[in-house]
Design a protein around this motif. Structure first.
Motif, mmCIF file in Angstrom:
data_model
loop_
_atom_site.group_PDB
_atom_site.id
_atom_site.type_symbol
_atom_site.label_atom_id
_atom_site.label_comp_id
_atom_site.label_asym_id
_atom_site.label_seq_id
_atom_site.Cartn_x
_atom_site.Cartn_y
_atom_site.Cartn_z
ATOM 1 N N CYS A 7 0.790 -1.204 0.252
ATOM 2 C CA CYS A 7 0.159 0.089 -0.057
ATOM 3 C C CYS A 7 0.792 1.274 0.010
ATOM 4 O O CYS A 7 1.829 1.391 0.751
ATOM 5 C CB CYS A 7 -0.998 -0.053 1.325
ATOM 6 N N LEU A 70 -5.459 1.324 2.612
ATOM 7 C CA LEU A 70 -5.723 0.091 3.479
ATOM 8 C C LEU A 70 -7.138 -0.284 3.349
ATOM 9 O O LEU A 70 -7.100 -1.540 3.160
ATOM 10 C CB LEU A 70 -5.295 0.387 4.850
ATOM 11 N N ILE A 78 -0.257 -6.140 4.986
ATOM 12 C CA ILE A 78 -0.118 -5.130 4.428
ATOM 13 C C ILE A 78 1.446 -4.505 4.693
ATOM 14 O O ILE A 78 1.809 -4.669 5.975
ATOM 15 C CB ILE A 78 -1.113 -3.694 4.923
ATOM 16 N N ASN A 148 -3.808 -7.296 7.686
ATOM 17 C CA ASN A 148 -4.930 -6.380 7.171
ATOM 18 C C ASN A 148 -6.309 -6.799 8.189
ATOM 19 O O ASN A 148 -7.097 -7.489 7.904
ATOM 20 C CB ASN A 148 -5.210 -6.875 5.967
ATOM 21 N N ARG A 153 -5.267 1.309 11.808
ATOM 22 C CA ARG A 153 -5.408 2.226 10.860
ATOM 23 C C ARG A 153 -4.427 3.440 11.318
ATOM 24 O O ARG A 153 -4.111 3.576 12.584
ATOM 25 C CB ARG A 153 -6.723 3.033 10.884
#
Length: 329
Positions: A7, A70, A78, A148, A153
């Motif tokens: 990402c 994300l 990730i 993930n 976040r």
């Protein structure tokens, strides 16, 4: 075998993007790129690598843009990289091996920020293609690899981090000796970037006056600008909210020493020992505090402190020498 999404957020990164994606493409199962308004070939380059590209207006918020990436990732893990960063093939192989273990939910990698001129805390290195001929770098450890999960976040408009949300969700953060080579500082307009990041920091404080990270960063910026009074104001605000954050009391004490405000500096060093007793800076805090005690005529306090420090840090040269001087005095 666990799968991996790369990402990224980009804007006008045609100079770097191909190098980053060339290094990553054989090791990742998906590439998700959020473009925040490129006017160069960045989107075209990303698409040529089969990336899922999301075009997003720039709202002066790095965390928000990264979180959009994300949100669009579909693999098990990730990896977050910037366009001017690269992971070498052997290190990518080691990174992939981590995905099938159950040792952690996220890993801190070593970000190596290559620079033209070294400073305190920098590591010397042999100039090579890997270092882009740089002779030193500043190492910073931060989470760039994580499972993930919706609750993981990024936070903060600038100098964004994902660590707090991982920990808040009960995630385990491990350490990995995998370097991420970061080259952008070698070629960027550092002064312009510093000013912009400072503006974002103060905007973050407007959004949330209790954001400890933003307050601390604002203090650092003011200190770099020579505005000591403002720096102390921001550092004290940070300390009032979270006195253990980044050893903020140690920072306050050092500023006060520079201003020859001895009694206030003593109290600040004492607060540092209370809130960060196991900090890597603890030997320096103890040593500095002992010197201030001695200079203030409190030699018994200094001796007592150094005697305890000798047991805790027997190999610290500064502590040992100051203890010997006090005994001889």
């Amino acid at each position: 075998m666990a799968t991996l999404s790369l990402c990224m957020i980009v804007r006008n990164e045609e100079k770097w993007l191909s190098q980053c994606l060339d290094a990553a493409k054989q090791f990742v199962d998906e590439i998700v790129i959020v473009d925040t308004g490129s006017s160069d070939r960045s989107v075209e380059i990303a698409q040529s690598y089969g990336a899922k590209v999301i075009e997003l207006p720039w709202e002066h918020d790095f965390a928000s843009a990264k979180n959009v990436a994300l949100d669009n990732a579909s693999q098990d893990w990730i990896l977050v990289l910037d366009a001017d960063e690269r992971i070498l093939p052997d290190d990518f192989k080691r990174l992939k091996e981590l995905l099938d273990t159950n040792n952690a939910d996220a890993y801190k990698l070593e970000l190596r920020n290559y620079v033209k001129q070294a400073g305190p805390g920098y590591v010397s290195c042999i100039p090579s293609e890997t270092t882009m001929q740089a002779r030193s770098y500043r190492p910073i450890r931060m989470v760039r690899l994580f499972r993930n999960r919706q609750e993981y976040r990024f936070e903060n408009r600038v100098h964004e981090l994902v660590e707090r949300t991982i920990e808040s969700a009960g995630g385990r953060i491990g350490e990995a000796s995998i370097p991420v080579h970061h080259y952008g500082i070698l070629f960027s307009n550092v002064k312009h970037k510093t000013r912009y990041y400072a503006w974002l920091t103060f905007k973050q404080i407007e959004d949330d006056p209790t954001n400890v990270r933003a307050l601390y960063l604002a203090g650092q910026f003011m200190q770099e600008q020579g505005k000591t009074a403002s720096a102390l104001e921001y550092f004290h605000k940070a300390a009032s909210i979270d006195p253990a954050y980044k050893n903020v009391w140690f920072t306050i004490a050092n500023v006060l020493v520079g201003q020859k405000r001895t009694e206030e500096a003593i109290k600040a060093y004492e607060q540092s020992l209370v809130h960060n007793p196991a900090s890597p800076n603890a030997p320096q805090v103890i040593n500095n505090l002992a010197v201030l005690y001695a200079n203030a005529g409190r030699k018994q306090d200094a001796k007592k402190l150094l005697e305890l420090a000798m047991k805790q840090f027997p190999n610290d040269v500064a502590i040992r020498k100051n203890a010997e001087r006090l005994v001889a005095a």
